[in-house]
Design a protein around this motif. Sequence first.
Motif, PDB file in Angstrom:
ATOM      1  N   ASN A 193       0.753  -1.118   0.030  1.00 43.40           N
ATOM      2  CA  ASN A 193       0.024  -0.052  -0.128  1.00 43.40           C
ATOM      3  C   ASN A 193       0.910   1.261   0.177  1.00 43.40           C
ATOM      4  O   ASN A 193       0.508   2.292   0.631  1.00 43.40           O
ATOM      5  CB  ASN A 193      -0.965  -0.071   1.399  1.00 43.40           C
ATOM      6  N   ASP A 227      -9.426  -3.940  -1.885  1.00 47.02           N
ATOM      7  CA  ASP A 227     -10.476  -3.415  -2.000  1.00 47.02           C
ATOM      8  C   ASP A 227     -10.385  -2.807  -3.319  1.00 47.02           C
ATOM      9  O   ASP A 227      -9.709  -2.059  -3.828  1.00 47.02           O
ATOM     10  CB  ASP A 227     -10.633  -2.169  -1.239  1.00 47.02           C
ATOM     11  N   VAL A 237     -12.401  -0.526  -4.960  1.00 49.54           N
ATOM     12  CA  VAL A 237     -12.455   0.684  -5.276  1.00 49.54           C
ATOM     13  C   VAL A 237     -11.316   1.603  -4.986  1.00 49.54           C
ATOM     14  O   VAL A 237     -10.684   2.324  -5.715  1.00 49.54           O
ATOM     15  CB  VAL A 237     -13.837   1.400  -4.175  1.00 49.54           C
ATOM     16  N   SER A 238     -10.709   1.368  -4.054  1.00 46.93           N
ATOM     17  CA  SER A 238      -9.274   2.011  -3.565  1.00 46.93           C
ATOM     18  C   SER A 238      -8.155   1.409  -4.109  1.00 46.93           C
ATOM     19  O   SER A 238      -6.974   2.040  -4.054  1.00 46.93           O
ATOM     20  CB  SER A 238      -9.064   2.115  -1.997  1.00 46.93           C
ATOM     21  N   LYS A 290      -6.534  -1.163  -2.605  1.00 50.99           N
ATOM     22  CA  LYS A 290      -5.453  -0.993  -1.457  1.00 50.99           C
ATOM     23  C   LYS A 290      -5.726  -2.881  -1.094  1.00 50.99           C
ATOM     24  O   LYS A 290      -6.795  -3.061  -1.139  1.00 50.99           O
ATOM     25  CB  LYS A 290      -6.173  -0.347  -0.161  1.00 50.99           C
ATOM     26  N   THR A 310      -6.222  -5.222   1.742  1.00 45.18           N
ATOM     27  CA  THR A 310      -6.821  -5.048   3.118  1.00 45.18           C
ATOM     28  C   THR A 310      -6.096  -5.532   4.264  1.00 45.18           C
ATOM     29  O   THR A 310      -6.485  -5.358   5.362  1.00 45.18           O
ATOM     30  CB  THR A 310      -8.429  -5.538   3.074  1.00 45.18           C
TER      31      THR A 310
END
Length: 406
Positions: free
Chosen positions: A230, A273, A275-276, A278, A280
């Motif tokens: 990330n 995730d 959408v992001s 990232k 998790t």
Amino acid sequence: MLSFLVERSNSCKRSTVLSSAEATRRTYSLDLSKAKDVQRIHMSSVNTLDLDPVENRYLLSGGGDGVVAIYDVQTRPAVKEWTCPYMCGVGRSNPHVHKRSVETVQWYPHDTGMFITSSMDEKVKVWDTNALTPAEEFDIKEAVYSHHLSSVATQHCLIAVGSKSSRIQLCDLQTGSSTHILRGHKDAVVSVQWSNREEYLLASGSRDGRILLWDVRHASGCLRSLDQYNGKKPSDITIGTSAHKGDVSGLCFTDDGLYLISFGTDHRLRRWDVVSGKNTLLNFGHVVNESGKSVKFTCSVGSNPAAAFIPTVNDISVFDLEDGEMVYDLKGHYHKVNCCVFHPYLQELYSGGNDSNILIWEPVLDRDPPLEEEEENSKNDTNEVEASSTVQTNATADAWSSDEGD
């Protein structure tokens, strides 16, 4: 079960609670079926399976011998034990049969009259189910590891193809030609998967350890490269952004399309995730992956929490996708498991492996599944109406014999 019905009749619980609880109970209580099996057709490994999304009745399989077979898994004769019959297929005597191992099979999402296969013989074929002849054929010019056709697309009919090449080819069923080439990976593309939520979103996994997300409407490149750290890469790591420290063997979107599950040869399972983009950081522990090619795993439908069914050598490991815990192992294959597919209504699992067998795993309803979280959610749902319904609930409870139980 009776307590659910009583509380539902008293408007203490939402109508979806019972169906979700039952789907969860069945999903987390699978075991090898003692009542039914699948007729053995393949003389080599079973590499890939797919259940038709229209009737959820016909199971499609592809093998290392190039053979493709179709079975009826909902035939239920009036006997306690039976074998799901072989309906038809593309055998070695068919002049259009694949010359090498079939790596991926998929039903056309809207009609069982057509299915798609891809093979190490560098071909992607679109078959007429009734005639068992190719209606269309794409020459990829590289050994094909994986292909996928979107189940939700209404504006396009593109087959994404991952092959020994570092490029992803998009083959258009409407024009019969390869319309796009997606460049971004540095090694063979082992897995491709369209989102089941966004029709233009495509995920790809490669032997370069990267997972790329693409919007196929844009020609400028990928939307993002998923990073396992990330953006907080440790100082001792010198390589670029990567999702796994090894090949990305498999990808699967969860039923709601909000998460992408990836499986790598670094023996790690990761949840992303969508959408992001990232990681998790859910810890699934050490998950053995000794596959040199695409691993076809699947996620449950309708259960809460969702489950992932991951082939791990000779077994299938079942993981809770909320906390990362391995709930149990499904043991039954004699050799390496290559693929599995989940029945969304019966909560059954079908798996294929190098032992040439297709096994059926069905719910064992006398097993107590891990439903503590579901029960806790149900209690929260009833808090607001508990006080007002105490007298009525107690009156109803008195009407039931204590011998019947739930």
